[in-house]
Design an enzyme around this catalytic site. Structure first.
Site, PDB file in Angstrom:
ATOM      1  N   ASP A 367      53.108   9.098 -21.341  1.00  0.00           N
ATOM      2  CA  ASP A 367      52.349  10.427 -21.075  1.00  0.00           C
ATOM      3  C   ASP A 367      50.760  10.300 -20.829  1.00  0.00           C
ATOM      4  OD1 ASP A 367      51.673  13.034 -21.287  1.00  0.00           O
ATOM      5  OD2 ASP A 367      52.386  13.422 -23.149  1.00  0.00           O
ATOM      6  N   ARG A 368      50.445   9.559 -19.738  1.00  0.00           N
ATOM      7  CA  ARG A 368      49.096   9.430 -19.267  1.00  0.00           C
ATOM      8  C   ARG A 368      48.508  10.541 -18.776  1.00  0.00           C
ATOM      9  NH1 ARG A 368      44.762   8.783 -18.319  1.00  0.00           N
ATOM     10  NH2 ARG A 368      43.366   7.108 -17.912  1.00  0.00           N
ATOM     11  N   LYS A 369      49.015  11.421 -18.089  1.00  0.00           N
ATOM     12  CA  LYS A 369      48.340  12.502 -17.419  1.00  0.00           C
ATOM     13  C   LYS A 369      47.211  12.091 -16.563  1.00  0.00           C
ATOM     14  CE  LYS A 369      49.765  16.182 -20.973  1.00  0.00           C
ATOM     15  NZ  LYS A 369      50.275  15.327 -22.062  1.00  0.00           N
ATOM     16  N   PHE A 370      47.620  11.364 -15.745  1.00  0.00           N
ATOM     17  CA  PHE A 370      46.650  10.816 -14.676  1.00  0.00           C
ATOM     18  C   PHE A 370      45.929  12.059 -14.189  1.00  0.00           C
ATOM     19  CE2 PHE A 370      49.691   7.423 -14.655  1.00  0.00           C
ATOM     20  CZ  PHE A 370      48.790   6.471 -14.733  1.00  0.00           C
ATOM     21  N   ASN A 396      53.225  11.031 -16.107  1.00  0.00           N
ATOM     22  CA  ASN A 396      53.103  12.181 -15.738  1.00  0.00           C
ATOM     23  C   ASN A 396      51.634  12.344 -15.247  1.00  0.00           C
ATOM     24  OD1 ASN A 396      52.036  11.966 -17.963  1.00  0.00           O
ATOM     25  ND2 ASN A 396      52.792  13.930 -18.889  1.00  0.00           N
TER      26      ASN A 396
END
Ligand code: 6AU
Length: 533
Positions: A367-370, A396
């Site tokens: 869940d790195r949320k680039f 994501n």
């Protein structure tokens, strides 16, 4: 998006830079020398799985840079020699197209031919599968494959278009044996049918064919059609990035670029319509092939385990993370984590996590949320302490930086040689978040354009009516309505039945409970029964 299996790194062919000098031949297999692959065991070298030190990152950056410069020069050359034209063209199909590609003219320009061969050879670095021979699709790709064979010292075979009615009547010319592994070289892919024809002929002669490289993908469904037949496709250019490169070089006006990109989207949507949909609202999970191997794998696990549950293991040590993963493993289809909150993260953490994922058959979602520009996310995805692209199955990203971010992630994914799926954060569960309907609609459009690399969304409701792009919904708990920091919870029933989401993400409701394994089993059974009666 295409994928290949992981494998060892091997020598790469020397490639010309745009200035014409030969770039150093790099070998990361042993870290030092650069022996050439033997004829029997040629390998398509791949990305960042091996080695550890910063010399690897330097290698990665210089390789990327070299390829970028080579692509920029070739885009310019193709434009200048008229191999790519912009205007109004009537195609064979009757469609009016704002661009026209005819690469045959390249044979008259030795320098361009050399650059084409060098970029195909660079492209080999995105794979890790072994191959014995290459084969150009007749006719345009034949000289390209020949140049590549000479420049890269690769054995080649030729597949006849017409079989002679005298002499040997061979369909495939050249030296090969039953089971020889063949890499296909093509100039342009539209529907993929020319490649499939050659693949059929080669397979009928006993060759094994799993991969193809194309100079230009027109992005009209060919890549997905080939995947459906077990052929992974790599492209030097996709038409959208060729157009983008020409715009950056001021060779195309922005107005024309928009028109071309619109045409590409419409053509792609039309090819999507012809493809059977794999999902209908509220009928989950469905395992039929969707042209996205990552999505298919997820649906197949969900179906086998009767679980649409993703556990968010937001703990802070390797021991806790592995403990949760092992405990909830039998009940989940996905384990989601935030690698950056694990205080003692090492490569051993990801190795052991992967072992547990294989043991219990679940996928790993980082869940790195680039949320940065493409160039930065390439490094965030593949380098640093976490080396996410070497172990995650799903990641994501926020859509706010625009398509360059997706392009960067897709590029890093190709370099890793692993299959990874992207989820766009199209809606959030937190109170007062700034996402509005327009933003969510733009996410839907971006995700459609990026399928099959982008496989769905983090959201709170169904967004794609066909269900091809699925939704994983966070903010799920039975015993609470929210926390002190804005998180909002809904019940599985509400999200699945009323909102039509496909998978549920449960964090504290499971890892915060006294018996995470029991809690996971309860959420798993409850959510499955909500969907299936
Ligand atoms: O069930 P919780 O509240 O303990 O955990 C929810 C998990 C956390 C969040 O970082 C994540 O889901 N999340 C996300 C994701 C997955 O992108 C988006 C969002 O809008 N809300 C949310 O909670 O790991």
């Amino acid at each position: 998006m295409t994928h290949c299996v992981e494998g060892e790194l091997t020598p790469q062919s020397p490639a010309k830079t745009s200035c014409g000098e030969v770039a150093p031949c790099c070998d990361r297999n042993e870290g030092h020398s650069s022996p050439r692959a033997t004829q029997g065991e040629r390998r398509l070298a791949c990305g960042a799985e091996h080695g550890t030190g910063c010399e690897e990152d330097l290698f990665f950056v210089s390789t990327k840079r070299r390829r970028f410069l080579g692509m920029e020069q070739l885009a310019k050359d193709l434009f200048e020699i008229g191999a790519v034209k912009f205007g109004t063209f009537k195609l064979k199909s009757g469609i009016t197209s704002p661009f026209y590609v005819d690469l045959r003219v390249a044979v008259s320009y030795p320098r361009v031919l050399r650059s084409i061969a060098a970029l195909y050879l660079e492209c080999l670095q995105d794979f890790s599968s072994a191959f014995d021979v290459i084969c150009g699709v007749p006719y345009t790709a034949l000289p390209f494959a020949t140049a590549m064979a000479v420049q890269g010292d690769l054995p080649m075979v030729m597949c006849r278009k017409e079989v002679k009615d005298h002499g040997t009547r061979r369909v495939v010319e050249g030296a090969f044996t039953q089971g020889s592994r063949c890499l296909i070289i093509e100039d342009v892919v539209t529907s993929g049918s020319s490649i499939l024809e050659v693949v059929g002929a080669l397979r009928a002669e006993g060759l094994k064919v799993d991969h193809a490289i194309v100079l230009l993908d027109r992005e009209q469904g060919g890549c997905e059609a080939l995947l459906g037949q077990g052929i992974g496709l790599r492209s030097v250019f996709r038409i959208s990035n060729l157009v983008g490169t020409l715009r950056n070089l001021n060779l195309l006006e922005p107005g024309k670029v928009d028109m071309i990109l619109d045409f590409i989207c419409t053509a792609r949507a039309a090819s999507d319509v012809k493809r059977p949909e794999t999902n209908v609202p509220s009928a989950l999970p469905v395992a039929a092939s969707s042209s996205s191997p990552v999505r298919d794998q997820l649906y197949s696990i969900a179906e086998k385990k009767r679980s649409i549950l993703c556990v968010a293991a937001d703990v802070q040590s390797t021991k806790e993370l592995l403990g949760i993963a092992d405990a909830v493993g039998p009940h989940i289809c996905v384990l989601k984590l935030h690698a950056d909150i694990i205080q003692d993260w090492t490569t051993d953490t990801s190795r052991r996590l992967r072992e547990l994922a294989d043991k219990h058959s679940f996928m790993l979602f980082e869940d790195r949320k680039f949320a940065d520009i493409g160039n930065t996310v390439v490094a965030q995805f593949s380098a640093g302490v976490h080396r996410i692209s070497s172990w995650a199955d799903i990641v994501n990203a926020h859509a706010i930086p625009g398509p360059g971010l997706i392009e960067g992630l897709r590029h890093a994914c190709a370099i890793s040689g692993r299959m990874i799926g992207l989820l766009l954060v199209a809606q959030m569960s937190s109170n007062g978040n700034l996402i509005d309907e327009r933003y969510t609609a733009t996410c839907l459009r971006m995700a459609r354009e990026a399928f099959p690399f982008c496989i769905g969304f983090i959201a709170q409701e169904r967004l794609d009516p066909t269900g091809k792009l699925f939704v994983m919904a966070p903010g799920v708990q039975l015993d609470s309505k929210g926390d002190q920091l804005g998180q909002q919870y809904n019940s599985p029933e509400y999200l699945l039945k009323r909102k039509g989401v496909d998978f549920l993400i449960v964090g504290r409701g499971i890892y915060g409970s006294e018996e995470p394994a029991k809690a996971a089993q309860m959420y798993k059974e409850l959510s499955w029964s909500v969907l299936h009666g």
